[in-house]
Design a protein around this motif. Sequence first.
Motif, PDB file in Angstrom:
ATOM      1  N   ASN A  82      37.066  36.888  43.041  1.00 33.79           N
ATOM      2  CA  ASN A  82      37.815  35.896  43.438  1.00 33.79           C
ATOM      3  C   ASN A  82      37.129  34.797  42.842  1.00 33.79           C
ATOM      4  O   ASN A  82      38.071  33.744  43.116  1.00 33.79           O
ATOM      5  N   ASP A  83      36.389  34.725  42.123  1.00 31.01           N
ATOM      6  CA  ASP A  83      35.080  33.291  41.648  1.00 31.01           C
ATOM      7  C   ASP A  83      35.757  33.131  40.339  1.00 31.01           C
ATOM      8  O   ASP A  83      35.245  32.646  39.847  1.00 31.01           O
ATOM      9  N   GLY A  84      36.161  34.255  39.640  1.00 29.66           N
ATOM     10  CA  GLY A  84      37.124  34.599  38.494  1.00 29.66           C
ATOM     11  C   GLY A  84      36.515  34.518  36.890  1.00 29.66           C
ATOM     12  O   GLY A  84      36.633  34.712  35.769  1.00 29.66           O
ATOM     13  N   THR A  85      35.273  35.328  37.665  1.00 31.29           N
ATOM     14  CA  THR A  85      34.272  36.334  37.336  1.00 31.29           C
ATOM     15  C   THR A  85      34.745  37.715  37.097  1.00 31.29           C
ATOM     16  O   THR A  85      35.194  38.202  37.843  1.00 31.29           O
ATOM     17  N   HIS A  86      34.019  38.009  36.106  1.00 31.10           N
ATOM     18  CA  HIS A  86      34.392  40.004  36.024  1.00 31.10           C
ATOM     19  C   HIS A  86      32.806  40.793  36.018  1.00 31.10           C
ATOM     20  O   HIS A  86      31.911  40.590  35.511  1.00 31.10           O
ATOM     21  N   GLU A  87      32.791  41.469  36.916  1.00 37.94           N
ATOM     22  CA  GLU A  87      31.516  42.714  37.440  1.00 37.94           C
ATOM     23  C   GLU A  87      32.403  43.852  37.164  1.00 37.94           C
ATOM     24  O   GLU A  87      32.756  44.212  37.969  1.00 37.94           O
ATOM     25  N   GLY A  88      31.304  44.592  36.663  1.00 40.72           N
ATOM     26  CA  GLY A  88      31.573  45.761  36.223  1.00 40.72           C
ATOM     27  C   GLY A  88      30.822  46.571  35.460  1.00 40.72           C
ATOM     28  O   GLY A  88      30.126  45.928  34.576  1.00 40.72           O
ATOM     29  N   PHE A  89      30.354  48.189  35.238  1.00 40.12           N
ATOM     30  CA  PHE A  89      30.225  48.765  34.466  1.00 40.12           C
ATOM     31  C   PHE A  89      30.313  48.389  32.489  1.00 40.12           C
ATOM     32  O   PHE A  89      29.720  48.592  31.857  1.00 40.12           O
ATOM     33  N   ALA A 103      40.948  45.285  36.922  1.00 42.01           N
ATOM     34  CA  ALA A 103      41.276  46.014  38.019  1.00 42.01           C
ATOM     35  C   ALA A 103      41.049  47.243  38.036  1.00 42.01           C
ATOM     36  O   ALA A 103      41.677  47.809  38.233  1.00 42.01           O
ATOM     37  N   LEU A 104      39.915  47.805  37.755  1.00 41.99           N
ATOM     38  CA  LEU A 104      39.266  48.879  37.601  1.00 41.99           C
ATOM     39  C   LEU A 104      38.542  48.817  38.522  1.00 41.99           C
ATOM     40  O   LEU A 104      36.643  49.158  38.116  1.00 41.99           O
ATOM     41  N   PRO A 105      37.886  49.377  39.583  1.00 41.14           N
ATOM     42  CA  PRO A 105      36.316  49.254  40.726  1.00 41.14           C
ATOM     43  C   PRO A 105      35.414  50.293  39.646  1.00 41.14           C
ATOM     44  O   PRO A 105      35.580  51.618  39.548  1.00 41.14           O
ATOM     45  N   GLY A 106      34.526  49.348  39.850  1.00 40.48           N
ATOM     46  CA  GLY A 106      33.464  50.237  39.520  1.00 40.48           C
ATOM     47  C   GLY A 106      32.630  49.494  38.022  1.00 40.48           C
ATOM     48  O   GLY A 106      32.463  49.792  37.431  1.00 40.48           O
ATOM     49  N   HIS A 125      26.917  49.785  39.614  1.00 44.88           N
ATOM     50  CA  HIS A 125      28.083  49.902  39.707  1.00 44.88           C
ATOM     51  C   HIS A 125      28.877  51.443  39.790  1.00 44.88           C
ATOM     52  O   HIS A 125      29.851  51.293  41.009  1.00 44.88           O
ATOM     53  N   ILE A 126      28.276  52.332  39.261  1.00 45.01           N
ATOM     54  CA  ILE A 126      28.926  53.416  39.865  1.00 45.01           C
ATOM     55  C   ILE A 126      28.444  54.357  40.426  1.00 45.01           C
ATOM     56  O   ILE A 126      29.377  55.077  41.428  1.00 45.01           O
ATOM     57  N   ALA A 127      27.248  54.379  40.787  1.00 46.49           N
ATOM     58  CA  ALA A 127      26.605  54.689  42.657  1.00 46.49           C
ATOM     59  C   ALA A 127      27.509  54.302  43.487  1.00 46.49           C
ATOM     60  O   ALA A 127      27.545  55.425  44.040  1.00 46.49           O
ATOM     61  N   PRO A 128      27.277  53.249  43.740  1.00 38.68           N
ATOM     62  CA  PRO A 128      28.475  52.541  45.124  1.00 38.68           C
ATOM     63  C   PRO A 128      29.325  53.384  45.430  1.00 38.68           C
ATOM     64  O   PRO A 128      30.400  53.729  46.495  1.00 38.68           O
ATOM     65  N   GLU A 174      47.208  41.150  42.016  1.00 36.82           N
ATOM     66  CA  GLU A 174      47.354  42.714  42.175  1.00 36.82           C
ATOM     67  C   GLU A 174      45.295  43.128  41.878  1.00 36.82           C
ATOM     68  O   GLU A 174      44.960  44.423  42.293  1.00 36.82           O
ATOM     69  N   ALA A 175      44.836  41.893  40.824  1.00 37.66           N
ATOM     70  CA  ALA A 175      43.182  41.944  40.785  1.00 37.66           C
ATOM     71  C   ALA A 175      42.951  42.206  41.804  1.00 37.66           C
ATOM     72  O   ALA A 175      41.988  42.960  42.200  1.00 37.66           O
ATOM     73  N   SER A 176      43.283  41.777  42.977  1.00 41.32           N
ATOM     74  CA  SER A 176      42.259  41.025  43.848  1.00 41.32           C
ATOM     75  C   SER A 176      42.217  42.213  44.991  1.00 41.32           C
ATOM     76  O   SER A 176      40.696  42.107  45.847  1.00 41.32           O
ATOM     77  N   THR A 177      42.886  43.280  44.791  1.00 39.67           N
ATOM     78  CA  THR A 177      43.504  44.458  45.656  1.00 39.67           C
ATOM     79  C   THR A 177      41.512  45.406  45.285  1.00 39.67           C
ATOM     80  O   THR A 177      42.469  46.403  45.320  1.00 39.67           O
ATOM     81  N   ALA A 178      41.358  45.167  43.883  1.00 44.88           N
ATOM     82  CA  ALA A 178      40.493  46.240  43.165  1.00 44.88           C
ATOM     83  C   ALA A 178      39.038  45.632  43.557  1.00 44.88           C
ATOM     84  O   ALA A 178      37.988  46.531  43.382  1.00 44.88           O
ATOM     85  N   GLN A 179      39.047  44.268  44.353  1.00 44.45           N
ATOM     86  CA  GLN A 179      37.531  44.016  44.666  1.00 44.45           C
ATOM     87  C   GLN A 179      37.697  44.429  46.122  1.00 44.45           C
ATOM     88  O   GLN A 179      37.373  45.497  46.596  1.00 44.45           O
ATOM     89  N   ALA A 180      35.649  44.740  45.708  1.00 42.48           N
ATOM     90  CA  ALA A 180      34.682  45.861  46.631  1.00 42.48           C
ATOM     91  C   ALA A 180      35.277  45.578  47.855  1.00 42.48           C
ATOM     92  O   ALA A 180      35.409  46.405  48.470  1.00 42.48           O
TER      93      ALA A 180
END
Lengths: 381, 383, 421
Positions: free
Chosen positions: B95-102, B86-89, B357-360, C373-379
């Motif tokens: 929500n489908d269980g995959t990970h996305e980010g830089f 849980a670290l934006p960007g 990931h970062i520009a947004p 908690e993780a879901s509240t960090a989604q875009a």
Amino acid sequence: MTPTAKPPIWRNVRFLAWAFQLVALALVVTLIAILANNVRVNSANLGVPVGLDFLKQPASFEIPANEFRSTQSVQSAMVQGALNTLRVAILGIVLATILGVLVGIGRLSGNWLVRNLSRIFVESIRNIPLLGIVVFAYLALVLSALPSVQESWELSGLVIANTRGTSGPWFTGAIVNVLASAALAGLVAWLIRRWRLSRLDQYGEAPNVFWWTAPVFVLVMFWTAFLLGIGVTTPMVDGRRVVGGITLQPEYFALLIALVIYTASHIAEIVRGSIQAVPRGQAEASMAMALSPVQRMRFVILPQATRIALPPLGNQYLNLLKNSSLGFVISYFELTKVTSTTIGNRSPAVPAYLLMMLLYLIASLSISAVVNFFNRRLRIH
Amino acid sequence: MTSMSKLLALLLAIVLAAGACTSSTTDNANTDSAAPADDAGETSDEGEPSDDADTEEEVVQLVQDEGGTLDAVLAAGVVRCGTRDALPGFAVLQNDGTHEGFDNDFCRAIAAAVLGDADAVEFIDLETADRFTALQSGEIDVLVRNTTWTASRDGGEGATFLQPNFYDGQGMMVAADSGIASVSDMDGTVVCVASGTTTEGNVANEFARLGIDGEVLSFESTDLIQEAFIAGRCDGWSSDVSQLSGLRSAFPDGPDSLTILPDVFSKEPLAPAVRDGDTAWAQAVNWAVFATIQAEEFGITSANVDDFLTSENPSILTFLGVEVDGATLDPGLGLPVDANYQVISQVGNYGEIFDTHIAPLGLARGENALWFDGGLLYAPPYR
Amino acid sequence: MTDTAPTAADQPTDPPLWSPSPSGSVSTWLKKNLFRSRLDGVVTVVAGTIILIAGFRFLRFVFVTGRWQIVRENLSLYLTGSWPEEHLWRLVVVVVGLALIAGFIGGFSAGRIDDDPSRAVSLAGRDRLVDLGSRLWPLVVTVALLLALTTTIGPLLVAAGAIVAAVAGNMAGRAVPGGMSAVPVVVGVLFLTLAGIWLLNAGLSWNSWGGMVLNLSLATISIALCFPIGVLLALARRSEYPILRWLSTGYIELFRGVPLIGLLLMANVALGFFIPNSLAPGKVVRAIVIFVLFTSAYIAEIVRGGLQSVPPGQIEAGKANGLTPIPIITRIVLPQAIRNVIPALVGQFISLFKDTTLAGAAMGLTDLLGGAEASTAQADFRGQGLIAETLVFVLLIFWAGSYTMSRESQRLETKLGVGER
């Protein structure tokens, strides 16, 4: 009949029993020794110290609202953390007992609304994780309910409440002086109480203990406070902070509220069970003696219920003490939070955590000892 | 007799139960680490001066195998990458269980380079407190978790840091209407930070340097900091500028209600880390990161990489692992010759990853631009 | 962190919500139940105000101000974590299997209790449904809510399958002849549970488990593992051998005296120092080990209470019949002791279930609360202060599970006649 021969040693029950016990002991000791050795070797490999030397290092973090500077030692940080744990645990135990007893009685009330309100309270709080309650109390009951510091609630300059904390008047001067003053006043009040009770015994005078002791207590405190140079400060908003008085942090409040309602919901069930376990004849007898419902509860039912409730109550007190470690999550600097923070600041993990466990263990055993003491005193011989 | 057999039974049962417990634990441990036991090459007796411990070494049985991780990864067919959830960007659990980010994309780049498949990654979510433990214990192969490269971490945590994939710095965010224009205005304020990081100490140091007085309140979760900040519990919110930008861009009252102060009071080079003493694996990870930078220098993107396979430029052809004059370059990194091609085609170049990931978050390239654009990114030549 | 389990005195005695006297009108009911005296009236008004305000705020949050989109979209994350789709069938099999086992146990015990004519409770047709509804409504409402939030047909089918399996299991359980021993049933259930865990674990390594599945599995596996240890500790603490007694007492007091979250933090950060790093297990296994160590101390105390409740005459009778100590313990003492403490054991399971959230907080596992908690960090959702919505949803699930279990255990207590025989 042959004379009883002494059995050979490998069939001697006493010998074998001890042998097996010693083997068990040896196993446990060996296990501990292996673990300790692993700690030593692994620490040496990673270049991490194993002793308690880290306690002398500067803490290099601050403890909010505690006058604790980051240049002080880790040792004083842990002491401060332990004090903060006790601060929330002791007040929590007192408040949870009061609320729990009230709700427990409410569960048996003849009033339909009170009965069901108590029941909803107990059944909803008891069945959700405390962690959720702590976070909820912090966010919903404390942070969103209180105003920001610029819009503080003030009560005639004595109490100020905002999201930085709730402040009230407090003493100035060394805390030792304040404690000494309170102790002296308490001693005098206790002597007066004894005197009044002896008058009751001897002459049947109405004791009126409260009306005698309370003014004396206040007077003695004022007088000693004056002599010891203890003054009073009141809080005041100064820009973004509140100065003067004593401030209780919102984190402390949130943790206290969560611990109190969670523990009270368990205590209420214990109280209810204990009241129901008091033989019905007792209640009937007191009704026959024309005691009012309040008197009946106060003088007949509760004293007997206390005896039944005390052991499980002691467990709840222990749980409350240990549950105060959840303050960790909402940044209340109790023992667990301080220990984790100092480990994050490169204190060695194993000795720091073991020390923390030891402190909790000492506190738990002390609470057990106090509960056992009262338990013995209340027991009918 | 009776008491003895009772005792016997009891002891036997204790031993059985204990045995059952330990064996089930170890079984689980073995099943969940997909790689064979030799992947656990750890801070070893060989790499460090071992003065007092020569017999004890046998007790702990630290498994030592130079270059073990690369072999283990190839054998397992999956890269176990330590990130967070849980670290934006940088790393977000979807929500489908995959990970996305830089950070997740750099894990994918490593998998693409080593295994030729960007999806051969197992993401393992780590807390701040346990990230180095996870690396030391062999639970993960590489740590790409927004981790600042510092001397004491490089030296003391049994980790080796590699080419930074992001240059960051710690900043301070305040409410736009607070009247605070720089950190020196913050006397008597409360600053909220995430706990267990270098952030707490940096704020305290900066306050001490400016000679002002303030409180630092550290929280376990970003959600709590935000709620505390909104409620006015704290005046400032300090973190890496990249994270502050992300939080600001998504703030409930709109980004304009917040200001990020111009002060940047620390250097935070965020770099992947591997276990100490594992050179082959370190090189593999390093060159996977360089591949994304080099590709951007060449102007190769995931969309046009196939056009470059017929490029005139021999450096580009060599970089993509294409035969030039009858020879392909194998630099001996233990990677397939088409490793760079796989990274670019499956993940993209540095600029693409940044833009996705970062520009947004509303963050400009800044230090993270290529060296000829005034940034710090510079890939050693691939030849 | 662990609550004292409900005691024997803790029996449901709640009077019915609405019981007008036969001749009574509303006003007499009010007078009798709400305004018996002036003080009573004041209390009623205060309590009524509290209920109105709290109820209004809660309802407004649920129906007006709450933004529930985040829950709808993250349902699978909350329930199953990062469970990959191709392995979802394993979960389905386990859920249906669990329903089958639960139904079977229910039917089996009901069948055996009904055989005892003194405590037979036979309800027919409609009454039976009403009875089930009044007992299981929190669970039913929550499952219905979850189904209403889903967008696909799959979960509906699973729920239907689970209900069918539960009914089938119940009927099969009742069909078992009453005289049969419970031992093969217990062994069979244990075996099936292990098989279920294996089936799940074969699909996905422990470390990738998440969501409510993780909370449930942590609690189930831990309670199953710590039960034997707890029994042995209790026997050792009551044995006549001083060293065993000291060791057991020391263990129990040690683990009852320290906070669970501290142990979890320590296992997370410092375990690598105590055992060779190459042997250090993954996080989920670490959490299980800590829960087992911690909870077995509590189970030991519960079982000790049960052992104390067995009259010494039982042991003496066993000795008089020429039984050796092991059969005396396994066939006479333990069955009685454990029957007496079943409700307390269920209570312990409930607190363990709630405490599994601590593993998420201390070790960073993506359990139900961690997923929230993780879901509240989604875009789509970050920075909108949605923590309240996710928290309320998560707490509702925990509440429904714990409440149902505690009610059922109280019912079981009455049925088993604890404290009567």
